[in-house]
Design a protein around this motif. Structure first.
Motif, PDB file in Angstrom:
ATOM      1  N   ILE A 180      89.453  -2.136  19.152  1.00  0.00           N
ATOM      2  CA  ILE A 180      88.532  -1.573  18.158  1.00  0.00           C
ATOM      3  C   ILE A 180      89.107  -0.289  17.584  1.00  0.00           C
ATOM      4  O   ILE A 180      89.080  -0.053  16.377  1.00  0.00           O
ATOM      5  CB  ILE A 180      87.155  -1.323  18.794  1.00  0.00           C
ATOM      6  CG1 ILE A 180      86.481  -2.666  19.104  1.00  0.00           C
ATOM      7  CG2 ILE A 180      86.270  -0.467  17.891  1.00  0.00           C
ATOM      8  CD1 ILE A 180      85.155  -2.553  19.828  1.00  0.00           C
ATOM      9  N   ARG A 217      88.238   1.076  13.511  1.00  0.00           N
ATOM     10  CA  ARG A 217      86.796   0.840  13.397  1.00  0.00           C
ATOM     11  C   ARG A 217      85.953   1.947  14.031  1.00  0.00           C
ATOM     12  O   ARG A 217      84.731   1.893  13.977  1.00  0.00           O
ATOM     13  CB  ARG A 217      86.434  -0.513  14.002  1.00  0.00           C
ATOM     14  CG  ARG A 217      87.157  -1.671  13.335  1.00  0.00           C
ATOM     15  CD  ARG A 217      86.613  -3.005  13.794  1.00  0.00           C
ATOM     16  NE  ARG A 217      87.363  -4.097  13.204  1.00  0.00           N
ATOM     17  CZ  ARG A 217      87.172  -4.574  11.982  1.00  0.00           C
ATOM     18  NH1 ARG A 217      86.237  -4.025  11.213  1.00  0.00           N
ATOM     19  NH2 ARG A 217      87.901  -5.575  11.523  1.00  0.00           N
ATOM     20  N   LEU A 273      84.628  -7.152  17.122  1.00  0.00           N
ATOM     21  CA  LEU A 273      85.768  -7.218  16.204  1.00  0.00           C
ATOM     22  C   LEU A 273      85.545  -8.265  15.128  1.00  0.00           C
ATOM     23  O   LEU A 273      85.818  -8.038  13.944  1.00  0.00           O
ATOM     24  CB  LEU A 273      87.047  -7.524  16.988  1.00  0.00           C
ATOM     25  CG  LEU A 273      87.602  -6.399  17.862  1.00  0.00           C
ATOM     26  CD1 LEU A 273      88.701  -6.932  18.775  1.00  0.00           C
ATOM     27  CD2 LEU A 273      88.157  -5.276  16.984  1.00  0.00           C
ATOM     28  N   ILE A 311      83.601  -7.341  23.205  1.00  0.00           N
ATOM     29  CA  ILE A 311      84.517  -6.617  22.321  1.00  0.00           C
ATOM     30  C   ILE A 311      85.051  -7.545  21.231  1.00  0.00           C
ATOM     31  O   ILE A 311      85.130  -7.171  20.056  1.00  0.00           O
ATOM     32  CB  ILE A 311      85.664  -5.984  23.128  1.00  0.00           C
ATOM     33  CG1 ILE A 311      85.120  -4.825  23.974  1.00  0.00           C
ATOM     34  CG2 ILE A 311      86.780  -5.488  22.209  1.00  0.00           C
ATOM     35  CD1 ILE A 311      86.113  -4.235  24.946  1.00  0.00           C
ATOM     36  N   LYS A 367      82.159  -1.201  11.682  1.00  0.00           N
ATOM     37  CA  LYS A 367      83.043  -0.047  11.498  1.00  0.00           C
ATOM     38  C   LYS A 367      82.280   1.257  11.664  1.00  0.00           C
ATOM     39  O   LYS A 367      81.070   1.264  11.850  1.00  0.00           O
ATOM     40  CB  LYS A 367      83.707  -0.106  10.118  1.00  0.00           C
ATOM     41  CG  LYS A 367      82.757  -0.044   8.951  1.00  0.00           C
ATOM     42  CD  LYS A 367      83.503  -0.169   7.630  1.00  0.00           C
ATOM     43  CE  LYS A 367      82.577   0.024   6.431  1.00  0.00           C
ATOM     44  NZ  LYS A 367      81.496  -0.963   6.369  1.00  0.00           N
TER      45      LYS A 367
END
Length: 230
Positions: A67, A72, A43, A39, A48
């Motif tokens: 997120i 995103r 990021l 994760i 996105k």
């Protein structure tokens, strides 16, 4: 290195799998059992417009919630968003589309995707126009059922306690949650693990996810794993 160990890699070598607009499935329940290293990498990439599939939206600063909170994700299929107020704000503002799905049905839709079953049948929500809206209905023995489409993703990211180089996975207590079904339903499945052990170290009776479902294994932050194949 023996080709049998090609599943063990680093996050940096997998970054090409993540891109704008992709469908991403993730394990975890309220952040527990979500893969933090993967994760964080997503990021940092700035990816996105993600289409997310998972149990919940975590918390604003925990798990997949990071997120979501950074805006995103453009869409998510999930069972609830109550633990992340930012998710509610984004939904209300029309900045993130949310498909709510009862937790058990969500898990079964993911499992169906992993098994190659196109859909499941359910009578849950038949009396609710919001639930039935846009869904097909079939009749079996004079009873009506919703046709709930199976769920799959371009990439599934999961978190496990242990793995061997073949990708067989063992989970830690409640951190198991939705990880096993999510591991089955990705075109590419990446498992972040706390410990990578030599072949033969795992008790076959304890293995939850067979390695056939796992394409890549990455160590969670701070794990010393090189010895696993030496």
């Amino acid at each position: 290195m023996d080709n049998r160990f090609q599943k063990i890699t680093t996050v940096e070598k997998l970054l090409d799998f993540f891109h704008d607009g992709m469908t991403l499935m993730y394990g975890g329940f309220g952040g527990v059992g979500s893969p933090p290293t993967l994760i964080d990498a997503i990021l940092q990439m700035g990816v996105k417009d993600l289409i997310l599939i998972g149990n919940d939206t975590g918390f604003p600063h925990i798990g997949i919630g990071q997120i979501v909170s950074q805006g995103r994700a453009k869409q998510i299929t999930t069972s609830h968003i109550g633990s992340n107020p930012v998710a509610g704000e984004l939904m209300t503002a029309g900045k993130m589309k949310v498909e709510f799905c009862p937790q058990g049905i969500l898990a079964e839709r993911i499992r169906a995707g992993g098994m190659g079953i196109p859909a499941i049948l359910s009578d849950i929500g038949m009396d609710n126009e919001i639930v039935t809206n846009g869904k097909q209905i079939c009749t079996i023995d004079d009873k009506q059922y919703l046709i709930e489409a199976a769920l799959t993703a371009e990439v599934s990211i999961v978190y496990a306690k242990k793995a061997d180089p073949y990708g067989n996975l063992i989970y830690d207590k409640s951190a198991r949650n939705t990880n096993p079904v999510c591991a089955m339903a990705g075109e590419i499945t990446i498992a972040e693990v706390e410990e990578i052990v030599p072949l033969g170290s795992l008790n076959p009776e304890e293995i939850v996810t067979p390695g056939v479902f796992v394409d890549y294994i990455v160590p969670s932050q701070g794990v010393n794993w090189k010895w696993a194949w030496e």
